[in-house]
Design an enzyme around this catalytic site. Structure first.
Site, PDB file in Angstrom:
ATOM      1  N   ARG A 139      -2.870  -8.564 -16.153  1.00 18.09           N
ATOM      2  CA  ARG A 139      -2.112  -8.416 -14.915  1.00 18.09           C
ATOM      3  C   ARG A 139      -1.481  -9.743 -14.498  1.00 18.09           C
ATOM      4  O   ARG A 139      -2.111 -10.799 -14.582  1.00 18.09           O
ATOM      5  CB  ARG A 139      -3.005  -7.881 -13.789  1.00 18.09           C
ATOM      6  CG  ARG A 139      -3.367  -6.416 -13.955  1.00 18.09           C
ATOM      7  CD  ARG A 139      -4.284  -5.926 -12.859  1.00 18.09           C
ATOM      8  NE  ARG A 139      -3.651  -5.994 -11.553  1.00 18.09           N
ATOM      9  CZ  ARG A 139      -4.236  -5.560 -10.433  1.00 18.09           C
ATOM     10  NH1 ARG A 139      -5.461  -5.072 -10.477  1.00 18.09           N
ATOM     11  NH2 ARG A 139      -3.611  -5.619  -9.281  1.00 18.09           N
ATOM     12  N   HIS A 174      -1.727   3.976  -6.860  1.00 18.71           N
ATOM     13  CA  HIS A 174      -3.014   4.657  -7.064  1.00 18.71           C
ATOM     14  C   HIS A 174      -2.796   6.065  -7.618  1.00 18.71           C
ATOM     15  O   HIS A 174      -3.328   7.046  -7.105  1.00 18.71           O
ATOM     16  CB  HIS A 174      -3.810   4.708  -5.762  1.00 18.71           C
ATOM     17  CG  HIS A 174      -4.067   3.359  -5.164  1.00 18.71           C
ATOM     18  ND1 HIS A 174      -4.846   2.399  -5.782  1.00 18.71           N
ATOM     19  CD2 HIS A 174      -3.617   2.795  -4.010  1.00 18.71           C
ATOM     20  CE1 HIS A 174      -4.882   1.309  -5.027  1.00 18.71           C
ATOM     21  NE2 HIS A 174      -4.146   1.511  -3.967  1.00 18.71           N
ATOM     22  N   GLY A 182     -14.262 -11.486 -13.910  1.00 16.91           N
ATOM     23  CA  GLY A 182     -12.931 -11.196 -13.397  1.00 16.91           C
ATOM     24  C   GLY A 182     -12.699 -11.787 -12.025  1.00 16.91           C
ATOM     25  O   GLY A 182     -13.608 -12.348 -11.394  1.00 16.91           O
ATOM     26  N   PHE A 188      -4.785  -9.148  -6.078  1.00 17.05           N
ATOM     27  CA  PHE A 188      -5.497  -9.553  -4.869  1.00 17.05           C
ATOM     28  C   PHE A 188      -6.995  -9.636  -5.123  1.00 17.05           C
ATOM     29  O   PHE A 188      -7.772  -9.799  -4.192  1.00 17.05           O
ATOM     30  CB  PHE A 188      -5.276  -8.516  -3.758  1.00 17.05           C
ATOM     31  CG  PHE A 188      -3.944  -8.606  -3.083  1.00 17.05           C
ATOM     32  CD1 PHE A 188      -3.679  -9.579  -2.131  1.00 17.05           C
ATOM     33  CD2 PHE A 188      -2.951  -7.693  -3.384  1.00 17.05           C
ATOM     34  CE1 PHE A 188      -2.453  -9.644  -1.487  1.00 17.05           C
ATOM     35  CE2 PHE A 188      -1.722  -7.746  -2.747  1.00 17.05           C
ATOM     36  CZ  PHE A 188      -1.473  -8.731  -1.796  1.00 17.05           C
ATOM     37  N   ASP A 223     -12.784   3.572  -6.225  1.00 15.45           N
ATOM     38  CA  ASP A 223     -12.079   4.718  -6.799  1.00 15.45           C
ATOM     39  C   ASP A 223     -12.915   5.986  -6.645  1.00 15.45           C
ATOM     40  O   ASP A 223     -13.247   6.657  -7.623  1.00 15.45           O
ATOM     41  CB  ASP A 223     -11.781   4.479  -8.287  1.00 15.45           C
ATOM     42  CG  ASP A 223     -10.548   3.628  -8.497  1.00 15.45           C
ATOM     43  OD1 ASP A 223      -9.531   3.892  -7.830  1.00 15.45           O
ATOM     44  OD2 ASP A 223     -10.608   2.700  -9.318  1.00 15.45           O
ATOM     45  N   VAL A 235     -16.224  -2.487  -4.554  1.00 11.62           N
ATOM     46  CA  VAL A 235     -14.959  -3.178  -4.284  1.00 11.62           C
ATOM     47  C   VAL A 235     -13.814  -2.519  -5.036  1.00 11.62           C
ATOM     48  O   VAL A 235     -12.691  -2.435  -4.536  1.00 11.62           O
ATOM     49  CB  VAL A 235     -15.083  -4.672  -4.658  1.00 11.62           C
ATOM     50  CG1 VAL A 235     -13.795  -5.409  -4.313  1.00 11.62           C
ATOM     51  CG2 VAL A 235     -16.266  -5.311  -3.935  1.00 11.62           C
ATOM     52  N   ILE A 238     -14.165   0.146   1.206  1.00  6.52           N
ATOM     53  CA  ILE A 238     -12.892  -0.027   1.920  1.00  6.52           C
ATOM     54  C   ILE A 238     -11.819  -0.375   0.892  1.00  6.52           C
ATOM     55  O   ILE A 238     -12.026  -1.236   0.039  1.00  6.52           O
ATOM     56  CB  ILE A 238     -13.022  -1.134   2.984  1.00  6.52           C
ATOM     57  CG1 ILE A 238     -14.034  -0.719   4.053  1.00  6.52           C
ATOM     58  CG2 ILE A 238     -11.664  -1.440   3.622  1.00  6.52           C
ATOM     59  CD1 ILE A 238     -14.376  -1.820   5.043  1.00  6.52           C
ATOM     60  N   ASP A 239     -10.666   0.283   0.968  1.00  7.47           N
ATOM     61  CA  ASP A 239      -9.678   0.119  -0.110  1.00  7.47           C
ATOM     62  C   ASP A 239      -8.584  -0.890   0.196  1.00  7.47           C
ATOM     63  O   ASP A 239      -7.665  -1.048  -0.606  1.00  7.47           O
ATOM     64  CB  ASP A 239      -9.074   1.473  -0.499  1.00  7.47           C
ATOM     65  CG  ASP A 239      -8.253   2.102   0.609  1.00  7.47           C
ATOM     66  OD1 ASP A 239      -8.179   1.521   1.717  1.00  7.47           O
ATOM     67  OD2 ASP A 239      -7.682   3.186   0.377  1.00  7.47           O
ATOM     68  N   THR A 292     -23.123  -4.642 -20.162  1.00  5.00           N
ATOM     69  CA  THR A 292     -22.947  -3.205 -19.904  1.00  5.00           C
ATOM     70  C   THR A 292     -22.439  -2.437 -21.114  1.00  5.00           C
ATOM     71  O   THR A 292     -22.235  -1.227 -21.039  1.00  5.00           O
ATOM     72  CB  THR A 292     -21.957  -2.995 -18.739  1.00  5.00           C
ATOM     73  OG1 THR A 292     -20.690  -3.586 -19.065  1.00  5.00           O
ATOM     74  CG2 THR A 292     -22.494  -3.624 -17.458  1.00  5.00           C
ATOM     75  N   LYS A 300       0.823  -1.202   0.000  1.00  6.93           N
ATOM     76  CA  LYS A 300       0.000   0.000   0.000  1.00  6.93           C
ATOM     77  C   LYS A 300       0.862   1.260   0.000  1.00  6.93           C
ATOM     78  O   LYS A 300       2.082   1.212   0.065  1.00  6.93           O
ATOM     79  CB  LYS A 300      -0.952  -0.004   1.194  1.00  6.93           C
ATOM     80  CG  LYS A 300      -1.915  -1.174   1.190  1.00  6.93           C
ATOM     81  CD  LYS A 300      -2.759  -1.248  -0.071  1.00  6.93           C
ATOM     82  CE  LYS A 300      -3.817  -0.176  -0.127  1.00  6.93           C
ATOM     83  NZ  LYS A 300      -4.712  -0.326  -1.308  1.00  6.93           N
TER      84      LYS A 300
END
Length: 350
Positions: free
Chosen positions: A128, A93, A194, A132, A268, A265, A303-304, A219, A75
């Site tokens: 990627r 970020h 995903g 996580f 942003d 989740v 929650i990030d 979408t 982080k």
């Protein structure tokens, strides 16, 4: 010799680590020097790294690491104006229009350092190499479901904490839901194909929550999406980028809806591409949800650092995915690291 310096995490409730002792031993055997900072909170104890042959450094001593060391954390760093001269591997970020990201990039510019952002470590096909995501979705669904359960009791979700493993988490939620008079809610997951979406859907299905699974096909028309409002729970599990549609617009809070809890989740809220603009800031372990409407109730969970709620499992999973790339650190100019550097260079302020 390539030198990887594994720093202690400095954020509250962040117990994860991106490399296990077994992974560190593999790097040492490949000729990489590995230094691991001590940590009072890391999910994996320091003795395993010491036994593997790593050098052990005091907690948070990375600013004084040799200039050629590559600083590896997960982080963000503490926010200040200190220039950053090292090469850093972490989730910065900073590349999606986040307002705090500019300050971080300014620090790299001032110090001459480099950010290899873990979110942008991709293979030749743009996928990627490590994420996580599964555990973020799993834990995010758990907290959102706890928020819904609190609503059924006429309350708002209280503080949450890490679980020792997913079985303990499921047992806790099962007991909480069994005490309600309400039947199980239904949910919609966007990004269901995903890793994040699969984690959210798996948690829900384990607990008997019916899940509608949407991805790009559903979408692609760009909205609006009134179907979202007809579910009790909505999980946003997509990677925000330019062109991402708005899933729940600001005026949705005043519309006729079943929707009472959103699990963002992806989290942003300060991005220019936030697809859930009914809220404007992240939530925390102490205050897991924002109540953005009262009649009917609508709570947002954002929650990030969700995977840290299952820190051991998420660390071991992520570390296994990332290790093959760490074993190529001697070749920072090519492959996954070269692509990450190019992304950093493109976003650096001129």
């Amino acid at each position: 010799m390539t030198h990887l310096w594994v720093r202690a995490e400095q954020r509250q409730n962040e117990d994860r680590v991106g490399i296990t002792p077994a992974g560190a031993k593999a790097l040492l055997d490949a000729g990489v020097k590995v230094t691991v900072e001590d940590s009072k909170t890391r999910a994996i104890g320091i003795d395993g790294y010491r036994d593997a042959g790593c050098d052990i450094a005091p907690e948070n001593s990375w600013p004084d690491a040799p200039r050629d060391a590559i600083i590896f954390g997960l982080k963000e760093l503490p926010e200040d104006d200190t220039p950053l001269p090292h090469r850093h591997i972490m989730f910065g970020h900073a590349f999606k229009g986040q307002h705090s990201g500019k300050a971080l990039l300014d620090r790299f510019k001032a110090g001459g350092g480099t950010l290899y952002d873990l979110e942008y470590l991709v293979d030749a096909d743009g996928h990627r190499v490590a994420a996580f995501g599964y555990w973020a979705g799993y834990a995010g669904a758990a907290v959102t479901l706890k928020a819904w359960a609190a609503q059924q009791r006429g309350a708002i979700c209280g503080p949450v904490a890490a679980s020792p493993n997913k079985d303990a988490l499921i047992a806790d939620l099962s007991q909480e839901l069994s005490q309600l008079k309400s039947s199980r809610p239904n949910a919609i997951v966007i990004g269901a194909k995903g890793r994040v979406g699969r984690g959210a859907a798996d948690l829900c299905e384990t607990l008997g929550v019916r899940v509608t699974q949407w991805d790009m096909e559903e979408t692609a028309h760009g909205g609006p999406f009134p179907e979202i409002l007809q579910h009790d729970l909505f999980f946003n599990c997509i990677f925000a980028r330019p062109g991402t549609p708005i899933f729940v617009p600001r005026d949705a809070v005043a519309e006729n809806r079943k929707l009472s809890a959103i699990g963002d989740v992806a989290c942003d809220p300060d991005s220019d591409y936030n697809p859930v603009p009914v809220y404007d800031r992240a939530t925390s372990w102490d205050v897991p949800v924002l109540r953005v409407a009262e009649d009917p109730v609508l709570d947002v969970m954002a929650i990030d650092n969700l995977p840290s709620m299952l820190p051991l499992e998420s660390s071991e999973d992520y570390a296994e995915q990332l290790l093959p790339s760490l074993l190529t650190l001697a070749n920072l100019d090519s492959g996954v690291w070269g692509r990450a550097y190019e992304t950093f260079r493109q976003h650096m302020p001129q």
